[in-house]
Design a protein around this motif. Structure first.
Motif, PDB file in Angstrom:
ATOM      1  N   GLY A  32       0.936  -1.188  -0.197  1.00 13.12           N
ATOM      2  CA  GLY A  32      -0.100   0.010   0.057  1.00 13.12           C
ATOM      3  C   GLY A  32       0.784   1.332   0.075  1.00 13.12           C
ATOM      4  O   GLY A  32       0.526   2.138  -0.610  1.00 13.12           O
ATOM      5  N   LEU A  33       2.037   1.094   0.755  1.00 16.55           N
ATOM      6  CA  LEU A  33       2.878   2.417   0.858  1.00 16.55           C
ATOM      7  C   LEU A  33       3.609   2.656  -0.461  1.00 16.55           C
ATOM      8  O   LEU A  33       3.373   3.844  -1.008  1.00 16.55           O
ATOM      9  N   LEU A  34       4.186   1.503  -0.949  1.00 16.63           N
ATOM     10  CA  LEU A  34       4.828   1.528  -2.244  1.00 16.63           C
ATOM     11  C   LEU A  34       3.761   2.310  -3.333  1.00 16.63           C
ATOM     12  O   LEU A  34       4.147   2.891  -4.448  1.00 16.63           O
ATOM     13  N   ALA A  35       2.562   1.582  -3.446  1.00 17.28           N
ATOM     14  CA  ALA A  35       1.732   1.939  -4.331  1.00 17.28           C
ATOM     15  C   ALA A  35       1.167   3.427  -4.116  1.00 17.28           C
ATOM     16  O   ALA A  35       0.841   3.965  -5.273  1.00 17.28           O
ATOM     17  N   HIS A  66      -0.722   0.913 -15.109  1.00 15.39           N
ATOM     18  CA  HIS A  66      -0.325  -0.435 -14.809  1.00 15.39           C
ATOM     19  C   HIS A  66       0.696  -0.599 -13.432  1.00 15.39           C
ATOM     20  O   HIS A  66       0.589  -1.484 -12.648  1.00 15.39           O
ATOM     21  N   GLY A  67       1.663   0.453 -13.505  1.00 15.03           N
ATOM     22  CA  GLY A  67       2.444   0.699 -12.426  1.00 15.03           C
ATOM     23  C   GLY A  67       1.724   0.510 -11.002  1.00 15.03           C
ATOM     24  O   GLY A  67       2.238  -0.219 -10.194  1.00 15.03           O
ATOM     25  N   PRO A  68       1.073   1.571 -10.427  1.00 10.17           N
ATOM     26  CA  PRO A  68       0.775   1.571  -9.141  1.00 10.17           C
ATOM     27  C   PRO A  68      -0.460   0.590  -8.928  1.00 10.17           C
ATOM     28  O   PRO A  68      -0.574   0.072  -7.788  1.00 10.17           O
ATOM     29  N   ASN A 106       8.380  -6.976  -9.232  1.00  5.19           N
ATOM     30  CA  ASN A 106       9.661  -6.276  -8.319  1.00  5.19           C
ATOM     31  C   ASN A 106       9.078  -4.888  -8.264  1.00  5.19           C
ATOM     32  O   ASN A 106       9.471  -3.962  -9.155  1.00  5.19           O
ATOM     33  N   PRO A 107       8.473  -4.495  -7.015  1.00  2.00           N
ATOM     34  CA  PRO A 107       7.917  -2.930  -6.971  1.00  2.00           C
ATOM     35  C   PRO A 107       8.804  -2.074  -7.254  1.00  2.00           C
ATOM     36  O   PRO A 107       8.656  -1.009  -7.883  1.00  2.00           O
TER      37      PRO A 107
END
Length: 267
Positions: A146-149, A220-222, A232-233
């Motif tokens: 969630g944080l990385l998103a 696509h990324g988030p 691999n985030p």
């Protein structure tokens, strides 16, 4: 001391102008009538339900359901269309150069106020809360995902504004073809961003190619990070940062050059 005070005061005035622009635009959302706004939300809701039925009929995983849910909730943040191109046709772009904030920042503030805030409050948040009723988990794969998103979403929004500025600059060269630029953009975005159709449903080589392109870094990324589908985030975040550096450089140079050819139309 006086110089520092002036610098700080300047930043304060800029932030105040941005907040005021956002507030005014947010209050104007219902000027066209409630049904006008509700109609747009209804279309998005119907599209969301239809996609969910399709994924369920194809026996796709829970991650894909959450992917579609978040793509619908974050539609305005992922598919950024600022007033930049439309203002060329309306002739209102000239007035924006007279405001106490840079014209690019004005487009950003208007987009956040007019589209992001109302869309989240009146459509996104209610849909997120109602998601369990559809059998869909609205939560990220984990707290870290969630944080990385969230970081990825910020980079995606930044990238979206850069692309919007590039298309606006392109529209300046089309003169009466401003809305042709919007039509071209919509067609390209629908196919290459992954917002509507996840790249995991494409042939592997095609999906991989699309994910490496700038538009793939926007939706696509988030969304893949949020759902845990990204292998691999950190690679996704690095790719987004790379495209931000490239496209913002192009956008700023192209926009400055295009302003020299700018003509206002209409009102």
């Amino acid at each position: 001391m006086n110089q520092n005070k002036n610098v700080l005061t300047g930043y304060g005035s800029l932030l105040k102008a941005i907040r005021s622009t956002m507030s005014i635009c947010a209050k104007q959302i219902f000027d066209g009538g409630f049904l006008f706004v509700a109609g747009g939300y209804m279309i998005q809701a119907v599209q969301f339900v239809m996609l969910i039925f399709i994924w369920k009929s194809l026996k796709q995983g829970e991650e894909l359901m959450t992917y579609t849910l978040m793509a619908t909730i974050l539609h305005q943040e992922l598919n950024i269309i600022s007033p930049a191109t439309a203002s060329l046709w309306e002739g209102s772009v000239i007035g924006r150069f007279l405001r106490p904030i840079p014209v690019e920042v004005s487009f950003f503030a208007e987009t956040v106020g007019k589209w992001w805030i109302p869309h989240f409050l009146f459509f996104g948040l209610p849909l997120w809360l109602l998601a369990p009723a559809f059998g869909i988990s609205p939560l990220p794969a984990s707290a870290m995902h969630g944080l990385l998103a969230l970081i990825s979403l910020i980079l995606a929004a930044s990238l979206g504004f850069a692309l919007d500025l590039i298309f606006a600059s392109f529209a300046m060269h089309l003169k009466n073809g401003c809305f042709a630029a919007l039509a071209i953009r919509e067609a390209i975005f629908a196919l290459l961003s992954g917002e509507m159709i996840p790249f995991s449903l494409f042939p592997k080589a095609v999906g991989r190619l699309f994910s490496l392109m700038p538009l793939g870094s926007i939706a696509h990324g988030p969304l893949t990070i949020y759902t845990g589908l990204a292998n691999n985030p950190l690679w996704v975040l690095g790719l987004q940062l790379f495209w931000n550096l490239v496209l913002w450089t192009v956008a700023i140079l192209f926009f400055r050059k295009s302003k020299e050819r700018m003509i206002s139309f209409g009102g």
